[in-house]
Design a protein around this motif. Structure first.
Motif, PDB file in Angstrom:
ATOM      1  N   TYR A  65       1.149  -1.502  -0.153  1.00 50.36           N
ATOM      2  CA  TYR A  65       0.358   0.426  -0.029  1.00 50.36           C
ATOM      3  C   TYR A  65       1.204   0.807   0.308  1.00 50.36           C
ATOM      4  CZ  TYR A  65      -3.310   3.438   1.315  1.00 50.36           C
ATOM      5  OH  TYR A  65      -3.786   5.064   1.508  1.00 50.36           O
ATOM      6  N   ILE A  66       1.484   1.378   0.914  1.00 47.90           N
ATOM      7  CA  ILE A  66       2.822   2.900   0.842  1.00 47.90           C
ATOM      8  C   ILE A  66       3.660   2.709  -0.623  1.00 47.90           C
ATOM      9  CG2 ILE A  66       5.154   2.790   2.152  1.00 47.90           C
ATOM     10  CD1 ILE A  66       4.169   1.933   4.935  1.00 47.90           C
ATOM     11  N   LEU A  67       4.418   1.415  -1.047  1.00 49.53           N
ATOM     12  CA  LEU A  67       4.493   1.909  -2.561  1.00 49.53           C
ATOM     13  C   LEU A  67       4.079   1.951  -3.492  1.00 49.53           C
ATOM     14  CD1 LEU A  67       6.702  -1.288  -2.478  1.00 49.53           C
ATOM     15  CD2 LEU A  67       7.485   1.374  -2.062  1.00 49.53           C
ATOM     16  N   ARG A  68       2.666   1.866  -3.537  1.00 45.89           N
ATOM     17  CA  ARG A  68       1.582   2.288  -4.406  1.00 45.89           C
ATOM     18  C   ARG A  68       0.941   4.109  -4.115  1.00 45.89           C
ATOM     19  NH1 ARG A  68      -1.895   0.697  -8.622  1.00 45.89           N
ATOM     20  NH2 ARG A  68      -4.019   1.978  -8.240  1.00 45.89           N
ATOM     21  N   HIS A  69       1.641   4.339  -3.309  1.00 45.94           N
ATOM     22  CA  HIS A  69       0.398   5.670  -2.880  1.00 45.94           C
ATOM     23  C   HIS A  69       2.037   6.383  -2.342  1.00 45.94           C
ATOM     24  CE1 HIS A  69      -2.933   3.028  -2.257  1.00 45.94           C
ATOM     25  NE2 HIS A  69      -2.933   4.829  -3.009  1.00 45.94           N
ATOM     26  N   TYR A  70       3.406   6.353  -1.816  1.00 46.31           N
ATOM     27  CA  TYR A  70       4.174   6.728  -2.183  1.00 46.31           C
ATOM     28  C   TYR A  70       5.509   7.732  -2.674  1.00 46.31           C
ATOM     29  CZ  TYR A  70       0.749   8.392   1.420  1.00 46.31           C
ATOM     30  OH  TYR A  70       0.002   8.152   2.756  1.00 46.31           O
ATOM     31  N   PRO A  71       6.530   7.441  -2.010  1.00 44.54           N
ATOM     32  CA  PRO A  71       7.489   7.882  -3.171  1.00 44.54           C
ATOM     33  C   PRO A  71       8.292   6.989  -2.738  1.00 44.54           C
ATOM     34  CG  PRO A  71       6.538  10.319  -2.895  1.00 44.54           C
ATOM     35  CD  PRO A  71       6.215   9.722  -2.304  1.00 44.54           C
ATOM     36  N   LEU A  72       8.406   6.180  -3.917  1.00 42.09           N
ATOM     37  CA  LEU A  72      10.052   5.432  -3.263  1.00 42.09           C
ATOM     38  C   LEU A  72      11.167   5.636  -2.400  1.00 42.09           C
ATOM     39  CD1 LEU A  72      10.935   2.214  -3.114  1.00 42.09           C
ATOM     40  CD2 LEU A  72      12.124   2.822  -5.305  1.00 42.09           C
ATOM     41  N   SER A  73      11.456   6.812  -2.879  1.00 38.11           N
ATOM     42  CA  SER A  73      12.695   7.797  -2.314  1.00 38.11           C
ATOM     43  C   SER A  73      12.708   8.461  -0.881  1.00 38.11           C
ATOM     44  CB  SER A  73      12.614   9.380  -3.276  1.00 38.11           C
ATOM     45  OG  SER A  73      12.024   9.998  -3.303  1.00 38.11           O
ATOM     46  N   ILE A  74      11.035   8.585  -0.626  1.00 41.97           N
ATOM     47  CA  ILE A  74      10.854   8.730   0.702  1.00 41.97           C
ATOM     48  C   ILE A  74      10.662   7.653   1.804  1.00 41.97           C
ATOM     49  CG2 ILE A  74       9.130  10.111   2.739  1.00 41.97           C
ATOM     50  CD1 ILE A  74       9.266  12.065   0.032  1.00 41.97           C
ATOM     51  N   ALA A  75       9.661   6.330   1.089  1.00 44.45           N
ATOM     52  CA  ALA A  75       9.193   5.433   1.646  1.00 44.45           C
ATOM     53  C   ALA A  75      10.112   4.218   2.024  1.00 44.45           C
ATOM     54  CB  ALA A  75       7.764   4.403   0.822  1.00 44.45           C
ATOM     55  N   TYR A  76      10.939   4.048   1.309  1.00 42.03           N
ATOM     56  CA  TYR A  76      11.976   3.528   1.779  1.00 42.03           C
ATOM     57  C   TYR A  76      13.308   3.658   2.494  1.00 42.03           C
ATOM     58  CZ  TYR A  76      15.100  -1.202   0.671  1.00 42.03           C
ATOM     59  OH  TYR A  76      15.954  -2.058   0.541  1.00 42.03           O
ATOM     60  N   PRO A  77      13.411   4.552   2.271  1.00 46.25           N
ATOM     61  CA  PRO A  77      14.868   5.115   4.402  1.00 46.25           C
ATOM     62  C   PRO A  77      13.251   4.767   5.202  1.00 46.25           C
ATOM     63  CG  PRO A  77      14.709   6.481   2.002  1.00 46.25           C
ATOM     64  CD  PRO A  77      13.477   6.005   1.640  1.00 46.25           C
ATOM     65  N   LEU A  78      12.204   5.097   5.390  1.00 47.82           N
ATOM     66  CA  LEU A  78      11.233   5.270   6.383  1.00 47.82           C
ATOM     67  C   LEU A  78      11.378   3.871   6.853  1.00 47.82           C
ATOM     68  CD1 LEU A  78       8.624   7.876   5.924  1.00 47.82           C
ATOM     69  CD2 LEU A  78      10.740   8.260   7.401  1.00 47.82           C
ATOM     70  N   SER A  79      11.487   3.145   5.987  1.00 46.85           N
ATOM     71  CA  SER A  79      11.580   1.254   6.376  1.00 46.85           C
ATOM     72  C   SER A  79      12.842   1.306   7.694  1.00 46.85           C
ATOM     73  CB  SER A  79      11.325   0.234   5.314  1.00 46.85           C
ATOM     74  OG  SER A  79      12.662   0.498   4.859  1.00 46.85           O
ATOM     75  N   SER A  80      14.332   1.956   7.699  1.00 43.84           N
ATOM     76  CA  SER A  80      15.174   1.340   8.001  1.00 43.84           C
ATOM     77  C   SER A  80      14.871   1.552   9.664  1.00 43.84           C
ATOM     78  CB  SER A  80      16.410   2.341   7.770  1.00 43.84           C
ATOM     79  OG  SER A  80      15.780   3.812   8.614  1.00 43.84           O
ATOM     80  N   VAL A 106      21.838   3.826  16.731  1.00 40.78           N
ATOM     81  CA  VAL A 106      20.304   3.858  16.483  1.00 40.78           C
ATOM     82  C   VAL A 106      19.512   5.063  16.009  1.00 40.78           C
ATOM     83  CG1 VAL A 106      17.709   3.613  17.834  1.00 40.78           C
ATOM     84  CG2 VAL A 106      19.649   1.820  17.377  1.00 40.78           C
ATOM     85  N   PHE A 107      20.222   5.616  17.091  1.00 43.77           N
ATOM     86  CA  PHE A 107      19.631   7.225  16.906  1.00 43.77           C
ATOM     87  C   PHE A 107      20.540   7.621  15.614  1.00 43.77           C
ATOM     88  CE2 PHE A 107      20.189   6.979  21.251  1.00 43.77           C
ATOM     89  CZ  PHE A 107      18.842   7.490  22.260  1.00 43.77           C
ATOM     90  N   MET A 108      21.384   7.566  14.661  1.00 50.74           N
ATOM     91  CA  MET A 108      21.764   8.050  13.147  1.00 50.74           C
ATOM     92  C   MET A 108      20.650   7.807  12.792  1.00 50.74           C
ATOM     93  SD  MET A 108      25.224   8.072  13.488  1.00 50.74           S
ATOM     94  CE  MET A 108      26.115   8.759  11.798  1.00 50.74           C
ATOM     95  N   ILE A 109      19.932   6.523  12.636  1.00 53.66           N
ATOM     96  CA  ILE A 109      18.981   6.105  11.956  1.00 53.66           C
ATOM     97  C   ILE A 109      17.859   7.503  11.887  1.00 53.66           C
ATOM     98  CG2 ILE A 109      17.169   4.105  11.176  1.00 53.66           C
ATOM     99  CD1 ILE A 109      19.650   2.708  12.612  1.00 53.66           C
ATOM    100  N   MET A 110      17.721   7.559  13.008  1.00 58.05           N
ATOM    101  CA  MET A 110      15.962   8.065  13.815  1.00 58.05           C
ATOM    102  C   MET A 110      16.620   9.621  13.227  1.00 58.05           C
ATOM    103  SD  MET A 110      15.571   6.697  17.741  1.00 58.05           S
ATOM    104  CE  MET A 110      14.739   8.227  18.126  1.00 58.05           C
ATOM    105  N   ALA A 111      18.137   9.945  13.074  1.00 61.63           N
ATOM    106  CA  ALA A 111      17.840  12.059  12.705  1.00 61.63           C
ATOM    107  C   ALA A 111      18.140  11.254  11.095  1.00 61.63           C
ATOM    108  CB  ALA A 111      18.745  11.686  13.079  1.00 61.63           C
ATOM    109  N   GLY A 112      18.064  10.513  10.365  1.00 63.45           N
ATOM    110  CA  GLY A 112      17.921  10.060   8.496  1.00 63.45           C
ATOM    111  C   GLY A 112      16.409  10.354   8.612  1.00 63.45           C
ATOM    112  N   CYS A 113      15.846   9.479   9.728  1.00 65.17           N
ATOM    113  CA  CYS A 113      14.456   9.754   9.475  1.00 65.17           C
ATOM    114  C   CYS A 113      13.668  10.553   9.318  1.00 65.17           C
ATOM    115  CB  CYS A 113      13.274   8.513   9.781  1.00 65.17           C
ATOM    116  SG  CYS A 113      14.189   6.363   9.305  1.00 65.17           S
TER     117      CYS A 113
END
Length: 119
Positions: A65-80, A106-113
């Motif tokens: 659902y997420i891939l169908r409705h949102y840009p991959l360039s935003i959705a995929y990094p959030l999957s981290s 872990v905090f760097m991942i959160m900052a990246g998201c």
């Protein structure tokens, strides 16, 4: 954007919970063998394994659902975020000791998201 973040967190929670239930299922499973005990008790009657499959399946459907409705360039990094959630669950469920350097990661991942989610 907030809707995508909420959906991503739910999807990552499902995948992380799937990993936890899979680990529990594997810990309770007898040693592999071509025996009826392994296949009946270890696989077919292992409710943790079933829960793991349902969580992975639900997370995968939400990901579609997420891939169908949102840009991959935003959705995929959030999957981290699943790395963040899984690390917290490892501490809570399995009482794993997490070194300080891993917490920094872990905090760097959160900052990246957070940076990815900013428009």
């Amino acid at each position: 954007m907030w809707w995508l973040i909420l959906l991503s967190v739910i999807q990552c929670m499902a995948l992380s919970a799937g990993q936890v239930t899979l680990k529990i299922a594997l810990e309770r499973m007898p040693s592999f063998g071509w025996t009826s005990r392994f296949w009946v008790e270890g696989v077919f009657l292992n409710w943790w394994l079933l829960a793991s499959g349902l969580l992975f399946g639900g997370g995968s459907l939400l990901w579609m659902y997420i891939l169908r409705h949102y840009p991959l360039s935003i959705a995929y990094p959030l999957s981290s975020l699943s790395f963040v959630i899984a690390t917290v669950l490892a501490v809570v469920v399995f009482q794993e000791a997490i070194p300080f350097t891993r917490w920094i990661g872990v905090f760097m991942i959160m900052a990246g998201c957070a940076l990815v989610a900013v428009k």
